[in-house]
Design an enzyme around this catalytic site. Structure first.
Site, PDB file in Angstrom:
ATOM      1  N   HIS A  83      -3.080  -5.497   1.853  1.00 51.20           N
ATOM      2  CA  HIS A  83      -2.496  -5.644   3.191  1.00 51.20           C
ATOM      3  C   HIS A  83      -2.365  -7.045   3.585  1.00 51.20           C
ATOM      4  O   HIS A  83      -3.425  -7.307   4.481  1.00 51.20           O
ATOM      5  CB  HIS A  83      -3.249  -4.734   4.459  1.00 51.20           C
ATOM      6  CG  HIS A  83      -3.043  -3.355   3.978  1.00 51.20           C
ATOM      7  ND1 HIS A  83      -2.044  -2.607   4.796  1.00 51.20           N
ATOM      8  CD2 HIS A  83      -3.744  -2.347   3.526  1.00 51.20           C
ATOM      9  CE1 HIS A  83      -2.099  -1.332   4.648  1.00 51.20           C
ATOM     10  NE2 HIS A  83      -3.069  -1.050   3.852  1.00 51.20           N
ATOM     11  N   GLU A  88      -0.701  -8.572   5.636  1.00 49.86           N
ATOM     12  CA  GLU A  88      -0.351  -8.529   6.918  1.00 49.86           C
ATOM     13  C   GLU A  88      -1.659  -8.483   7.899  1.00 49.86           C
ATOM     14  O   GLU A  88      -1.599  -8.966   8.916  1.00 49.86           O
ATOM     15  CB  GLU A  88       0.682  -7.429   7.483  1.00 49.86           C
ATOM     16  CG  GLU A  88       0.139  -6.207   7.558  1.00 49.86           C
ATOM     17  CD  GLU A  88      -0.099  -5.304   6.327  1.00 49.86           C
ATOM     18  OE1 GLU A  88      -0.091  -5.953   5.196  1.00 49.86           O
ATOM     19  OE2 GLU A  88      -0.473  -4.182   6.475  1.00 49.86           O
ATOM     20  N   CYS A  98       0.657  -1.120  -0.033  1.00 51.71           N
ATOM     21  CA  CYS A  98      -0.055   0.044   0.006  1.00 51.71           C
ATOM     22  C   CYS A  98       0.861   1.033  -0.148  1.00 51.71           C
ATOM     23  O   CYS A  98       1.709   1.600  -1.115  1.00 51.71           O
ATOM     24  CB  CYS A  98      -0.938  -0.041   1.059  1.00 51.71           C
ATOM     25  SG  CYS A  98      -2.470   0.572   0.892  1.00 51.71           S
TER      26      CYS A  98
HETATM   27  N1  GLN Z   1      -3.748   6.111   0.808  1.00 58.84           N
HETATM   28  C1  GLN Z   1      -2.334   6.142   1.492  1.00 58.84           C
HETATM   29  C2  GLN Z   1      -1.474   6.977   0.878  1.00 58.84           C
HETATM   30  O1  GLN Z   1      -1.806   7.567  -0.216  1.00 58.84           O
HETATM   31  C3  GLN Z   1      -2.252   4.535   1.591  1.00 58.84           C
HETATM   32  C4  GLN Z   1      -3.113   3.838   2.217  1.00 58.84           C
HETATM   33  C5  GLN Z   1      -2.646   2.518   3.137  1.00 58.84           C
HETATM   34  O2  GLN Z   1      -1.241   2.497   3.117  1.00 58.84           O
HETATM   35  N2  GLN Z   1      -3.391   1.744   3.548  1.00 58.84           N
HETATM   36  O3  GLN Z   1      -0.413   7.001   1.488  1.00 58.84           O
END
Ligand code: GLN
Length: 187
Positions: A164, A166, A79
């Site tokens: 995610h 994890e 992410c």
């Molecule tokens: N929206 C977040 C970003 O742009 C990422 C979201 C996340 O890591 N769950 O950094």
């Protein structure tokens, strides 16, 4: 096997817990002095990529991480971690990403999809997630798509997921990453 987990902000504890469950040692990286410890791979957790990038620059870690990833240190970004590896920040992997690609408010959802090299029916939890909007190298292999958008990819020993792993009760993605770290030189 010992994995460094970037612990400036975000979901680093959840990654360490998943590693512990599969019997892999880990340690937290917050400042340059943490970087001198031996490591077989690095995890960049989810969180807020703008904050994480600022803290990486402020701490002086940005160049240290970038140099070792370029030298072959295996890395797994989830992410926000994927956003850090993309062309927006570290640019070690040839991917463009679209941040908050599913909308800010209703952008969190769970699904199950197949992931090449990992297996079928991988649970995928998305939280204000990005997706991969461009793959700019033949060395970069998309591994999974959801609704027509690439949500996982690998380039050599660099692995990214929009979701995610994890946070789900399935360790296959982490085990796959540990496989990428196995037999590599130590950093
Ligand atoms: N929206 C977040 C970003 O742009 C990422 C979201 C996340 O890591 N769950 O950094």
């Amino acid at each position: 096997m010992r994995i460094a987990v970037l612990a400036l902000q975000g979901a680093f504890r959840e990654h360490r817990e998943m590693l512990r469950r599969i019997g892999v040692e880990s340690f937290e990286v917050r400042q340059c002095s943490d970087w001198m410890y031996h490591k077989d791979g690095l995890i960049l957790p989810g969180g807020e990529s703008t904050t994480q990038a600022r803290l990486l620059h402020d701490s002086g870690l940005f160049e240290l991480l970038r140099n070792d990833i370029i030298q072959g240190l295996p890395v797994f970004g989830t992410c926000a971690g994927m956003i850090l590896i993309s062309s927006l920040h570290l640019a070690t992997m040839s991917i463009d990403v679209l941040r908050n690609a599913y909308g800010r408010q209703l952008g969190s959802f769970h699904t199950v999809s197949d992931m090449d090299e990992v297996g079928n029916n991988v649970p995928m939890t998305f939280i204000r997630a990005p997706y991969i909007s461009g793959v700019n190298s033949e060395d970069c292999h998309p591994l999974a798509s959801v609704d027509g958008h690439v949500v996982a990819a690998r380039q050599g020993r660099q692995l990214v997921t929009s979701f995610h792993p994890e946070l789900d009760n399935d360790s296959r993605v982490h085990e796959f990453f540990i496989g990428l770290c196995n037999g590599n030189k130590r950093f």
